[in-house]
Write an enzyme that holds these catalytic residues in place. Sequence first.
Site, PDB file in Angstrom:
ATOM      1  CG  ASN A  28      49.296  32.274 -25.461  1.00  0.00           C
ATOM      2  OD1 ASN A  28      48.748  33.320 -25.110  1.00  0.00           O
ATOM      3  ND2 ASN A  28      49.980  32.172 -26.593  1.00  0.00           N
ATOM      4  CG  ASP A  85      46.779  43.698 -30.404  1.00  0.00           C
ATOM      5  OD1 ASP A  85      45.686  44.226 -30.659  1.00  0.00           O
ATOM      6  OD2 ASP A  85      46.890  42.711 -29.661  1.00  0.00           O
ATOM      7  CD  GLU A  98      51.343  34.977 -29.106  1.00  0.00           C
ATOM      8  OE1 GLU A  98      50.912  34.618 -27.991  1.00  0.00           O
ATOM      9  OE2 GLU A  98      50.677  34.859 -30.147  1.00  0.00           O
ATOM     10  CG  HIS A 112      48.329  36.560 -26.071  1.00  0.00           C
ATOM     11  ND1 HIS A 112      48.201  35.705 -27.143  1.00  0.00           N
ATOM     12  CD2 HIS A 112      47.191  37.303 -26.080  1.00  0.00           C
ATOM     13  CE1 HIS A 112      47.064  35.922 -27.749  1.00  0.00           C
ATOM     14  NE2 HIS A 112      46.424  36.885 -27.125  1.00  0.00           N
TER      15      HIS A 112
HETATM   16  C1  GLP Z   1      43.802  38.446 -29.213  1.00  0.00           C
HETATM   17  C2  GLP Z   1      44.216  39.922 -29.021  1.00  0.00           C
HETATM   18  C3  GLP Z   1      44.292  40.256 -27.567  1.00  0.00           C
HETATM   19  C4  GLP Z   1      43.083  39.674 -26.896  1.00  0.00           C
HETATM   20  C5  GLP Z   1      43.229  38.186 -26.835  1.00  0.00           C
HETATM   21  C6  GLP Z   1      42.017  37.461 -26.285  1.00  0.00           C
HETATM   22  O1  GLP Z   1      44.727  37.694 -29.896  1.00  0.00           O
HETATM   23  N1  GLP Z   1      45.416  40.318 -29.646  1.00  0.00           N
HETATM   24  O2  GLP Z   1      44.387  41.648 -27.388  1.00  0.00           O
HETATM   25  O3  GLP Z   1      42.969  40.160 -25.598  1.00  0.00           O
HETATM   26  O4  GLP Z   1      43.642  37.663 -28.052  1.00  0.00           O
HETATM   27  O5  GLP Z   1      41.003  37.390 -27.237  1.00  0.00           O
HETATM   28  P1  GLP Z   1      39.532  36.978 -26.882  1.00  0.00           P
HETATM   29  O6  GLP Z   1      39.013  38.014 -25.973  1.00  0.00           O
HETATM   30  O7  GLP Z   1      38.800  36.962 -28.195  1.00  0.00           O
HETATM   31  O8  GLP Z   1      39.607  35.639 -26.246  1.00  0.00           O
END
Ligand code: GLP
Length: 250
Positions: free
Chosen positions: A131, A62, A138, A133
């Site tokens: 959440n 992404d 989302e 995702h």
């Molecule tokens: C972000 C990214 C995701 C990631 C997630 C968790 O928003 N778009 O690909 O896996 O949130 O992030 P983190 O590992 O920093 O908790």
Amino acid sequence: MPDTPRLGVVAADRIQRLIRHRPDAVLGFATGSSPIAVYEELALRVAARDLDLTEARGFALDEYIGLAPDDPQSYASFIRERVERPLGMREGTVRVPDGTAADPRAGGDDFEAAICDAGGIDLQILGLGANGHVGFNEPGSSLGSRTRVKTLAARTRADNARFFDHPELVPRLCITQGLATISEARTILVVATGAAKARAVAAVTEGPVTSMCPGSVLQHHPRVTLVVDEAAASGLALIDYHRSVQIHSC
Ligand code: GLP
């Protein structure tokens, strides 16, 4: 459950096994903090010449809409600094969705076509949002979605504000691989750490398959490994069962 520092080793072992029999494997790279231990462990192995990723290719999940690839908060920068450079992959080998394309919708279709042309993703590394995702899909995302523009949830913007100078600077839109895109990867490795992920880990693993918890779509996938620490695993109802599985499979 491996402790947090061991997570990187467990995940890197899996990736190294794949590269050993398929040096030109197509890898899917997540951004965020969760997979950093994995990338650091891979980088150590590359530096020690135990692992060679020069033939591997990849795709990021992404990108924020509106951030140029040289913006330090862009996922393109993350991929350059945390993945390509330390892992000895040529710059540009990991394709990141274009957050500044004049026509992001067409950009999504091009990205899908590029994954297809590469023969699909052999192993997708995933983090997990608090959440539920995956990528930036989302809650409410279609389980059949493909790479497209999405609006970020307030929770995600708040969670990611730590990377920006001011919460208002967190973009509101993103372009992300869809849930169907992610589900087509041949194998998936989900990495989650810390108590803040416990509810999401439990919902993804043991809850109903629902667009309200996008990661739950992975329950339909035949080859998913969840690599979590004790804190992230603490909400699992079947924790004793999961532990016994790990012991017997070691
Ligand atoms: C972000 C990214 C995701 C990631 C997630 C968790 O928003 N778009 O690909 O896996 O949130 O992030 P983190 O590992 O920093 O908790």
